[in-house]
Design a protein around this motif. Sequence first.
Motif, PDB file in Angstrom:
ATOM      1  N   HIS A 158      -0.330  -1.713  -0.881  1.00 58.60           N
ATOM      2  CA  HIS A 158      -1.170  -2.297   0.169  1.00 58.60           C
ATOM      3  C   HIS A 158      -1.941  -1.178   0.871  1.00 58.60           C
ATOM      4  O   HIS A 158      -1.352  -0.182   1.285  1.00 58.60           O
ATOM      5  CB  HIS A 158      -0.314  -3.063   1.180  1.00 58.60           C
ATOM      6  CG  HIS A 158      -1.111  -3.881   2.133  1.00 58.60           C
ATOM      7  ND1 HIS A 158      -1.693  -3.352   3.265  1.00 58.60           N
ATOM      8  CD2 HIS A 158      -1.449  -5.203   2.121  1.00 58.60           C
ATOM      9  CE1 HIS A 158      -2.341  -4.294   3.913  1.00 58.60           C
ATOM     10  NE2 HIS A 158      -2.213  -5.429   3.246  1.00 58.60           N
ATOM     11  N   PRO A 159      -3.271  -1.318   1.023  1.00 65.75           N
ATOM     12  CA  PRO A 159      -4.080  -0.213   1.557  1.00 65.75           C
ATOM     13  C   PRO A 159      -3.770   0.160   3.002  1.00 65.75           C
ATOM     14  O   PRO A 159      -4.033   1.294   3.410  1.00 65.75           O
ATOM     15  CB  PRO A 159      -5.520  -0.729   1.412  1.00 65.75           C
ATOM     16  CG  PRO A 159      -5.396  -2.213   1.303  1.00 65.75           C
ATOM     17  CD  PRO A 159      -4.096  -2.473   0.623  1.00 65.75           C
ATOM     18  N   PHE A 160      -3.211  -0.750   3.785  1.00 64.31           N
ATOM     19  CA  PHE A 160      -2.879  -0.431   5.176  1.00 64.31           C
ATOM     20  C   PHE A 160      -1.416  -0.035   5.332  1.00 64.31           C
ATOM     21  O   PHE A 160      -1.095   0.965   5.962  1.00 64.31           O
ATOM     22  CB  PHE A 160      -3.195  -1.622   6.090  1.00 64.31           C
ATOM     23  CG  PHE A 160      -2.894  -1.365   7.543  1.00 64.31           C
ATOM     24  CD1 PHE A 160      -3.758  -0.597   8.310  1.00 64.31           C
ATOM     25  CD2 PHE A 160      -1.750  -1.878   8.141  1.00 64.31           C
ATOM     26  CE1 PHE A 160      -3.488  -0.346   9.653  1.00 64.31           C
ATOM     27  CE2 PHE A 160      -1.458  -1.636   9.480  1.00 64.31           C
ATOM     28  CZ  PHE A 160      -2.337  -0.863  10.245  1.00 64.31           C
ATOM     29  N   LEU A 161      -0.529  -0.807   4.742  1.00 63.50           N
ATOM     30  CA  LEU A 161       0.903  -0.531   4.875  1.00 63.50           C
ATOM     31  C   LEU A 161       1.352   0.652   4.033  1.00 63.50           C
ATOM     32  O   LEU A 161       2.385   1.261   4.316  1.00 63.50           O
ATOM     33  CB  LEU A 161       1.716  -1.768   4.474  1.00 63.50           C
ATOM     34  CG  LEU A 161       1.535  -3.040   5.297  1.00 63.50           C
ATOM     35  CD1 LEU A 161       2.451  -4.129   4.762  1.00 63.50           C
ATOM     36  CD2 LEU A 161       1.803  -2.789   6.769  1.00 63.50           C
ATOM     37  N   LYS A 162       0.592   0.938   2.957  1.00 60.27           N
ATOM     38  CA  LYS A 162       0.972   1.983   2.004  1.00 60.27           C
ATOM     39  C   LYS A 162       2.321   1.690   1.352  1.00 60.27           C
ATOM     40  O   LYS A 162       3.072   2.592   1.009  1.00 60.27           O
ATOM     41  CB  LYS A 162       1.023   3.362   2.682  1.00 60.27           C
ATOM     42  CG  LYS A 162      -0.226   3.728   3.461  1.00 60.27           C
ATOM     43  CD  LYS A 162      -1.469   3.733   2.582  1.00 60.27           C
ATOM     44  CE  LYS A 162      -2.702   4.140   3.384  1.00 60.27           C
ATOM     45  NZ  LYS A 162      -3.954   4.037   2.590  1.00 60.27           N
ATOM     46  N   GLU A 163       2.623   0.419   1.178  1.00 61.37           N
ATOM     47  CA  GLU A 163       3.848  -0.016   0.520  1.00 61.37           C
ATOM     48  C   GLU A 163       3.492  -0.874  -0.687  1.00 61.37           C
ATOM     49  O   GLU A 163       2.467  -1.560  -0.685  1.00 61.37           O
ATOM     50  CB  GLU A 163       4.731  -0.836   1.471  1.00 61.37           C
ATOM     51  CG  GLU A 163       5.244  -0.075   2.668  1.00 61.37           C
ATOM     52  CD  GLU A 163       6.079  -0.960   3.578  1.00 61.37           C
ATOM     53  OE1 GLU A 163       6.357  -2.123   3.185  1.00 61.37           O
ATOM     54  OE2 GLU A 163       6.438  -0.521   4.666  1.00 61.37           O
ATOM     55  N   LYS A 164       4.359  -0.843  -1.700  1.00 60.76           N
ATOM     56  CA  LYS A 164       4.139  -1.670  -2.879  1.00 60.76           C
ATOM     57  C   LYS A 164       4.591  -3.097  -2.609  1.00 60.76           C
ATOM     58  O   LYS A 164       5.700  -3.321  -2.110  1.00 60.76           O
ATOM     59  CB  LYS A 164       4.877  -1.096  -4.086  1.00 60.76           C
ATOM     60  CG  LYS A 164       4.209   0.127  -4.670  1.00 60.76           C
ATOM     61  CD  LYS A 164       4.782   0.481  -6.037  1.00 60.76           C
ATOM     62  CE  LYS A 164       3.974   1.605  -6.684  1.00 60.76           C
ATOM     63  NZ  LYS A 164       4.465   1.915  -8.059  1.00 60.76           N
ATOM     64  N   ILE A 165       3.719  -4.043  -2.946  1.00 65.12           N
ATOM     65  CA  ILE A 165       4.025  -5.458  -2.779  1.00 65.12           C
ATOM     66  C   ILE A 165       3.449  -6.211  -3.975  1.00 65.12           C
ATOM     67  O   ILE A 165       2.507  -5.741  -4.619  1.00 65.12           O
ATOM     68  CB  ILE A 165       3.430  -6.044  -1.476  1.00 65.12           C
ATOM     69  CG1 ILE A 165       1.889  -5.953  -1.515  1.00 65.12           C
ATOM     70  CG2 ILE A 165       4.000  -5.361  -0.243  1.00 65.12           C
ATOM     71  CD1 ILE A 165       1.208  -6.752  -0.429  1.00 65.12           C
ATOM     72  N   PRO A 166       3.971  -7.399  -4.304  1.00 72.45           N
ATOM     73  CA  PRO A 166       3.318  -8.241  -5.310  1.00 72.45           C
ATOM     74  C   PRO A 166       1.979  -8.764  -4.771  1.00 72.45           C
ATOM     75  O   PRO A 166       1.833  -9.002  -3.570  1.00 72.45           O
ATOM     76  CB  PRO A 166       4.305  -9.390  -5.522  1.00 72.45           C
ATOM     77  CG  PRO A 166       5.589  -8.925  -4.924  1.00 72.45           C
ATOM     78  CD  PRO A 166       5.232  -7.987  -3.823  1.00 72.45           C
ATOM     79  N   ARG A 167       1.021  -8.940  -5.657  1.00 73.75           N
ATOM     80  CA  ARG A 167      -0.276  -9.462  -5.236  1.00 73.75           C
ATOM     81  C   ARG A 167      -0.157 -10.787  -4.485  1.00 73.75           C
ATOM     82  O   ARG A 167      -0.924 -11.069  -3.568  1.00 73.75           O
ATOM     83  CB  ARG A 167      -1.178  -9.672  -6.452  1.00 73.75           C
ATOM     84  CG  ARG A 167      -1.810  -8.415  -7.014  1.00 73.75           C
ATOM     85  CD  ARG A 167      -2.703  -8.752  -8.193  1.00 73.75           C
ATOM     86  NE  ARG A 167      -3.315  -7.573  -8.746  1.00 73.75           N
ATOM     87  CZ  ARG A 167      -4.476  -7.068  -8.339  1.00 73.75           C
ATOM     88  NH1 ARG A 167      -5.123  -7.669  -7.358  1.00 73.75           N
ATOM     89  NH2 ARG A 167      -4.981  -5.985  -8.897  1.00 73.75           N
TER      90      ARG A 167
END
Length: 343
Positions: free
Chosen positions: A306-315
Amino acid sequence: MRHLLNTLYVFTEDAYLALDGENVVVRRGDGELGRVPLHTLESVLSFSYRGASPSLMGACAERGVALSFYDRKGRYLAGVHGEQRGNVVLRKTQYLRSEDEDQSLPIAKSFIIGKLFNARWVLERAARDHSMRIDAEAVKAASRSIGYSLRAIETCPSLDSLRGIEGEAASVYFGVFNELILRGKESFFFDRRVRRPPTDAVNAMLSLFYTVLASDCASALEGVGLDPYVGFLHVDRPGRRSLALDLMEELRAAIVDRFVLTSINNKVVDSSCFEQRETGEVRLTSDGRRTLFEAWQDKKKEQITHPFLKEKIPRGLIPHVQALLLSRYLRGDLDGYPPFMWK
């Protein structure tokens, strides 16, 4: 972090959805087409005209499973909603800000900044990766024009002015959209955006998945305690989920447009997946819908950072994360609402 569960899509037109113990059961006549444990689902999308049992609707509402009904064209009809979550203070803040244009405008600007950024990046990526197969100069010119629109948003004085900027940029974007279609031009030629009814295969796919994305956004907003019917950009109308449409703006190009283009260019769909009615309307066949929704579900499981959280998430969690960020902004935990801007 919320976990991405499964979505059950029911395309059989005369299927009936019922509850048996802790399972969703899909029935047709006296037979059973299948069953799925309710606890594994986050949503059920039914394109059947026969509907669902009150016990299933009650169970979905109680467990927070979004149950949505669509007609054959993919038009949203109704949904089942349980007890509202969140707190009354958050919704009061939402309502007060929606009534004040000075407070609505910064939020609406963020939605449109996200939309134009993502639309521009779709064009830039095509010009970079396929410069020899498309009219790259036309695509780059459209990208520059949208860049000017992005800068104009900074000094935009009103919601009406913002809507004008967005409308002009959308016209420029869709004016070169056909260049992004690399295969099957005889079946997938895009001239302009046609909504109701769609008169070509590309518009049929865009309309259907914009509707699905709007439902995902509405569920995400309800999940964090916001009212999906009270927006900041779209005018309030009876039955219109204005805030869901607001949130969807920044996600259209990044999620739906890229999915439709990939489905065409990778030959996930072909002309046999569509049918043309006597009225001129083009719609997906049952097999075509099934094929596309399988690809859609697979796409939702892909991991991104995620560009703001900088965490990996499913789309598939993007609408939920953006709804959460919006609620945090309205609570005063963030200085501004960060739109989803994806490359």
